[in-house]
Design a protein around this motif. Structure first.
Motif, PDB file in Angstrom:
ATOM      1  N   THR A  17       0.844  -1.200   0.000  1.00 34.57           N
ATOM      2  CA  THR A  17       0.000   0.000   0.000  1.00 34.57           C
ATOM      3  C   THR A  17       0.874   1.243   0.000  1.00 34.57           C
ATOM      4  OG1 THR A  17      -0.120   0.167   2.409  1.00 34.57           O
ATOM      5  CG2 THR A  17      -1.808  -1.185   1.330  1.00 34.57           C
ATOM      6  N   ARG A  18       0.288   2.349  -0.456  1.00 36.78           N
ATOM      7  CA  ARG A  18       1.035   3.604  -0.464  1.00 36.78           C
ATOM      8  C   ARG A  18       1.264   4.091   0.959  1.00 36.78           C
ATOM      9  NH1 ARG A  18      -0.796   9.229  -2.095  1.00 36.78           N
ATOM     10  NH2 ARG A  18       1.094  10.389  -1.743  1.00 36.78           N
ATOM     11  N   SER A  19       0.295   3.851   1.840  1.00 39.55           N
ATOM     12  CA  SER A  19       0.483   4.287   3.222  1.00 39.55           C
ATOM     13  C   SER A  19       1.615   3.508   3.891  1.00 39.55           C
ATOM     14  CB  SER A  19      -0.814   4.140   4.017  1.00 39.55           C
ATOM     15  OG  SER A  19      -1.231   2.800   4.047  1.00 39.55           O
ATOM     16  N   THR A  20       1.795   2.239   3.525  1.00 33.69           N
ATOM     17  CA  THR A  20       2.924   1.464   4.038  1.00 33.69           C
ATOM     18  C   THR A  20       4.245   2.051   3.532  1.00 33.69           C
ATOM     19  OG1 THR A  20       1.570  -0.523   4.026  1.00 33.69           O
ATOM     20  CG2 THR A  20       3.948  -0.840   4.177  1.00 33.69           C
ATOM     21  N   ALA A  21       4.270   2.452   2.268  1.00 32.20           N
ATOM     22  CA  ALA A  21       5.469   3.060   1.697  1.00 32.20           C
ATOM     23  C   ALA A  21       5.786   4.381   2.391  1.00 32.20           C
ATOM     24  CB  ALA A  21       5.278   3.285   0.196  1.00 32.20           C
ATOM     25  N   ALA A  22       4.764   5.199   2.652  1.00 31.32           N
ATOM     26  CA  ALA A  22       4.971   6.481   3.335  1.00 31.32           C
ATOM     27  C   ALA A  22       5.456   6.246   4.758  1.00 31.32           C
ATOM     28  CB  ALA A  22       3.682   7.294   3.327  1.00 31.32           C
ATOM     29  N   ALA A  23       4.880   5.241   5.438  1.00 32.52           N
ATOM     30  CA  ALA A  23       5.308   4.937   6.809  1.00 32.52           C
ATOM     31  C   ALA A  23       6.756   4.461   6.829  1.00 32.52           C
ATOM     32  CB  ALA A  23       4.389   3.879   7.411  1.00 32.52           C
ATOM     33  N   ALA A  24       7.158   3.689   5.828  1.00 28.07           N
ATOM     34  CA  ALA A  24       8.555   3.230   5.739  1.00 28.07           C
ATOM     35  C   ALA A  24       9.488   4.423   5.558  1.00 28.07           C
ATOM     36  CB  ALA A  24       8.711   2.234   4.590  1.00 28.07           C
ATOM     37  N   CYS A  25       9.074   5.401   4.758  1.00 28.52           N
ATOM     38  CA  CYS A  25       9.888   6.612   4.571  1.00 28.52           C
ATOM     39  C   CYS A  25      10.025   7.376   5.883  1.00 28.52           C
ATOM     40  CB  CYS A  25       9.275   7.514   3.508  1.00 28.52           C
ATOM     41  SG  CYS A  25       9.323   6.862   1.846  1.00 28.52           S
ATOM     42  N   ARG A  26       8.904   7.577   6.573  1.00 32.12           N
ATOM     43  CA  ARG A  26       8.927   8.319   7.831  1.00 32.12           C
ATOM     44  C   ARG A  26       9.750   7.607   8.896  1.00 32.12           C
ATOM     45  NH1 ARG A  26       3.613   9.329   6.287  1.00 32.12           N
ATOM     46  NH2 ARG A  26       2.825   7.623   7.590  1.00 32.12           N
ATOM     47  N   ALA A  27       9.783   6.278   8.857  1.00 35.88           N
ATOM     48  CA  ALA A  27      10.536   5.502   9.852  1.00 35.88           C
ATOM     49  C   ALA A  27      12.019   5.404   9.506  1.00 35.88           C
ATOM     50  CB  ALA A  27       9.939   4.107   9.969  1.00 35.88           C
ATOM     51  N   GLY A  28      12.419   5.928   8.349  1.00 34.85           N
ATOM     52  CA  GLY A  28      13.826   5.896   7.971  1.00 34.85           C
ATOM     53  C   GLY A  28      14.246   4.614   7.277  1.00 34.85           C
ATOM     54  N   HIS A  29      13.286   3.834   6.761  1.00 30.48           N
ATOM     55  CA  HIS A  29      13.607   2.581   6.097  1.00 30.48           C
ATOM     56  C   HIS A  29      13.847   2.743   4.603  1.00 30.48           C
ATOM     57  CE1 HIS A  29      12.743   0.466   9.769  1.00 30.48           C
ATOM     58  NE2 HIS A  29      11.509   0.932   9.795  1.00 30.48           N
ATOM     59  N   VAL A  30      13.692   3.959   4.094  1.00 27.23           N
ATOM     60  CA  VAL A  30      13.902   4.213   2.666  1.00 27.23           C
ATOM     61  C   VAL A  30      15.031   5.213   2.507  1.00 27.23           C
ATOM     62  CG1 VAL A  30      12.853   5.082   0.543  1.00 27.23           C
ATOM     63  CG2 VAL A  30      11.474   3.762   2.144  1.00 27.23           C
ATOM     64  N   ARG A  31      15.991   4.863   1.654  1.00 28.70           N
ATOM     65  CA  ARG A  31      17.107   5.762   1.348  1.00 28.70           C
ATOM     66  C   ARG A  31      17.190   5.930  -0.165  1.00 28.70           C
ATOM     67  NH1 ARG A  31      21.079   6.541   5.356  1.00 28.70           N
ATOM     68  NH2 ARG A  31      20.600   5.449   7.273  1.00 28.70           N
ATOM     69  N   VAL A  32      17.408   7.152  -0.597  1.00 31.11           N
ATOM     70  CA  VAL A  32      17.616   7.437  -2.012  1.00 31.11           C
ATOM     71  C   VAL A  32      19.018   7.994  -2.143  1.00 31.11           C
ATOM     72  CG1 VAL A  32      16.878   8.810  -3.986  1.00 31.11           C
ATOM     73  CG2 VAL A  32      15.174   7.850  -2.437  1.00 31.11           C
ATOM     74  N   ASN A  33      19.841   7.320  -2.912  1.00 32.53           N
ATOM     75  CA  ASN A  33      21.249   7.686  -3.099  1.00 32.53           C
ATOM     76  C   ASN A  33      21.962   7.843  -1.757  1.00 32.53           C
ATOM     77  OD1 ASN A  33      20.839   7.719  -5.904  1.00 32.53           O
ATOM     78  ND2 ASN A  33      20.177   9.829  -5.843  1.00 32.53           N
ATOM     79  N   GLY A  34      21.635   6.945  -0.807  1.00 33.78           N
ATOM     80  CA  GLY A  34      22.310   6.917   0.488  1.00 33.78           C
ATOM     81  C   GLY A  34      21.738   7.844   1.541  1.00 33.78           C
ATOM     82  N   GLU A  35      20.750   8.663   1.214  1.00 30.26           N
ATOM     83  CA  GLU A  35      20.177   9.618   2.163  1.00 30.26           C
ATOM     84  C   GLU A  35      18.759   9.205   2.547  1.00 30.26           C
ATOM     85  OE1 GLU A  35      21.144  13.362   2.351  1.00 30.26           O
ATOM     86  OE2 GLU A  35      23.102  13.028   1.477  1.00 30.26           O
ATOM     87  N   ARG A  36      18.436   9.325   3.846  1.00 31.86           N
ATOM     88  CA  ARG A  36      17.066   9.083   4.281  1.00 31.86           C
ATOM     89  C   ARG A  36      16.171  10.143   3.656  1.00 31.86           C
ATOM     90  NH1 ARG A  36      17.203   7.724  10.740  1.00 31.86           N
ATOM     91  NH2 ARG A  36      18.082   5.654  10.514  1.00 31.86           N
ATOM     92  N   VAL A  37      14.983   9.728   3.248  1.00 27.87           N
ATOM     93  CA  VAL A  37      14.095  10.670   2.561  1.00 27.87           C
ATOM     94  C   VAL A  37      12.705  10.641   3.174  1.00 27.87           C
ATOM     95  CG1 VAL A  37      15.318  10.585   0.364  1.00 27.87           C
ATOM     96  CG2 VAL A  37      13.499   8.936   0.822  1.00 27.87           C
ATOM     97  N   LYS A  38      11.998  11.753   2.968  1.00 26.70           N
ATOM     98  CA  LYS A  38      10.601  11.855   3.367  1.00 26.70           C
ATOM     99  C   LYS A  38       9.738  11.304   2.226  1.00 26.70           C
ATOM    100  CE  LYS A  38      11.206  15.877   6.321  1.00 26.70           C
ATOM    101  NZ  LYS A  38      10.808  17.264   6.556  1.00 26.70           N
ATOM    102  N   PRO A  39       8.469  11.006   2.508  1.00 24.30           N
ATOM    103  CA  PRO A  39       7.610  10.421   1.468  1.00 24.30           C
ATOM    104  C   PRO A  39       7.473  11.271   0.199  1.00 24.30           C
ATOM    105  CG  PRO A  39       6.561  10.227   3.607  1.00 24.30           C
ATOM    106  CD  PRO A  39       7.785  11.060   3.804  1.00 24.30           C
ATOM    107  N   ALA A  40       7.561  12.585   0.311  1.00 24.90           N
ATOM    108  CA  ALA A  40       7.353  13.459  -0.851  1.00 24.90           C
ATOM    109  C   ALA A  40       8.635  13.713  -1.652  1.00 24.90           C
ATOM    110  CB  ALA A  40       6.767  14.786  -0.399  1.00 24.90           C
TER     111      ALA A  40
END
Length: 137
Positions: free
Chosen positions: A23-46
């Motif tokens: 789900t998209r809300s799961t993806a957003a929650a993963a971003c907020r929890a710091g489980h998503v990195r883009v090019n090595g940097e933690r990112v917000k959902p937006a």
């Protein structure tokens, strides 16, 4: 440039669109929890994704490492989703390697008090009754 061509996309929306999360809300929650990195940097959902970005997504028991090749905003089918990224993830651990904790047979009914104590012990929880207090034998 074609009208359906996308130049940037939100990271949470893209992760959901290419079926890395359910789900998209799961993806957003993963971003907020710091489980998503883009090019090595933690990112917000937006955070805006561009082709060529490396996305690292920590999931239960493994890490997915993908390089964005195509941006999509709407959820696509699995065959199309695979074309949107290059998967550089290490192989998933075999199911036998993942320990299964406290599995009950289907139809076994409610656990007894003894069963619940054993389950709590497996999960590392301490009982709250007087029997579990080391000071009062």
């Amino acid at each position: 440039m074609a009208s359906d061509e996308v130049t940037t996309a939100r990271v949470d929306s893209w992760i959901w669109s290419v079926r890395l999360t359910k789900t998209r809300s799961t993806a957003a929650a993963a971003c907020r929890a710091g489980h998503v990195r883009v090019n090595g940097e933690r990112v917000k959902p937006a955070h805006a994704l561009r082709p060529g970005d490396e996305v690292r997504l920590r999931q239960v028991g493994r890490e997915r490492i993908v390089v964005v090749t195509r941006l999509v905003r709407k959820r696509v089918g699995a065959p199309v989703a695979v074309e949107c990224y290059v998967d550089n993830s290490p192989p998933a651990p075999p199911r036998e390697a993942v320990p299964v904790i406290a599995v009950r047979d289907r139809g076994a009914g409610r656990p007894t008090k003894r069963d619940r104590r054993e389950l709590d012990q497996l999960r590392g929880r301490l009982g709250m009754g007087p029997d579990s207090d080391p000071e009062h034998p």
